[in-house]
Design an enzyme around this catalytic site. Sequence first.
Site, PDB file in Angstrom:
ATOM      1  N   ASP A  95      21.908  28.041   1.908  1.00  0.00           N
ATOM      2  CA  ASP A  95      22.073  29.484   1.989  1.00  0.00           C
ATOM      3  C   ASP A  95      23.577  29.747   2.068  1.00  0.00           C
ATOM      4  O   ASP A  95      24.366  28.842   2.363  1.00  0.00           O
ATOM      5  CB  ASP A  95      21.348  30.017   3.227  1.00  0.00           C
ATOM      6  CG  ASP A  95      21.506  31.512   3.390  1.00  0.00           C
ATOM      7  OD1 ASP A  95      21.389  32.237   2.387  1.00  0.00           O
ATOM      8  OD2 ASP A  95      21.764  31.959   4.524  1.00  0.00           O
ATOM      9  N   ASP A 128      25.563  33.230   3.215  1.00  0.00           N
ATOM     10  CA  ASP A 128      26.085  34.020   4.330  1.00  0.00           C
ATOM     11  C   ASP A 128      25.606  33.463   5.666  1.00  0.00           C
ATOM     12  O   ASP A 128      24.409  33.388   5.929  1.00  0.00           O
ATOM     13  CB  ASP A 128      25.635  35.478   4.200  1.00  0.00           C
ATOM     14  CG  ASP A 128      26.073  36.101   2.884  1.00  0.00           C
ATOM     15  OD1 ASP A 128      27.277  36.076   2.593  1.00  0.00           O
ATOM     16  OD2 ASP A 128      25.202  36.607   2.148  1.00  0.00           O
TER      17      ASP A 128
END
Length: 234
Positions: free
Chosen positions: A4, A6
């Site tokens: 992922d 952020d």
Amino acid sequence: MLFDLDGVLTQTDKMHRKAWQAMFDEYFAKQGLEPFEESDYFNYLDGKPRAQGVQSVLESRGVSLPFGEATDAPSPHTVNGLANRKNECFLEAIQEGVEPYAGSEALLRAIKAAGRTRMGVVTSSNNGPIVLEKSNLAHYFDLVLDGNVARAHALKGKPAPDTYLYACEQLGETPDKAAIFEDAVSGVQSGDAGRFAQVVGVNRGVGAQKLMDNGATCVVDDLGELAEALDGNW
């Protein structure tokens, strides 16, 4: 290995929180609703596609708006309009640059130096490429799957496993031999649903136990811990 973006690789999770706060503070004040809280971010927004997150927050306040279209102008009249207003706030915030987490970059360097595995980014954000460019992390990755790619291929967003499974396939791997790295509940749920060999939770505020309860196979506070553990052991 699939990451992922952020909150896992870059400190844009903090920028996202501020952008959500600014947008919802303005909207809720005009509607006479309870103020936006940090818990709203973790409970309803973190890791989800933008418009889906907006709808979840509104439902928590008993508000119903037309969903609208992704091309809606930034406005308080549709779910997508509010989502696009938030995106304006976020894009303004990242113009001066994006800071990666030092421990995360250390892990990326170690993996890249070993040369034994391909890496990809899987993010619900539509801004994946620009964030990677501004954080100087783009060169580490063989694939970037963001919200735009997900829509183009009709892939369901997290917590469904579709985006991670598609990225895994594109890299020529199978889930039983792959690892994902996530800081959001919806993200670890996605990895668990996809039956990935390792679902590494990164605790940036959600809570280690909550990540474990929702599908993480292990949890660290910083990916630098893994970089140190793997140094020379590939």
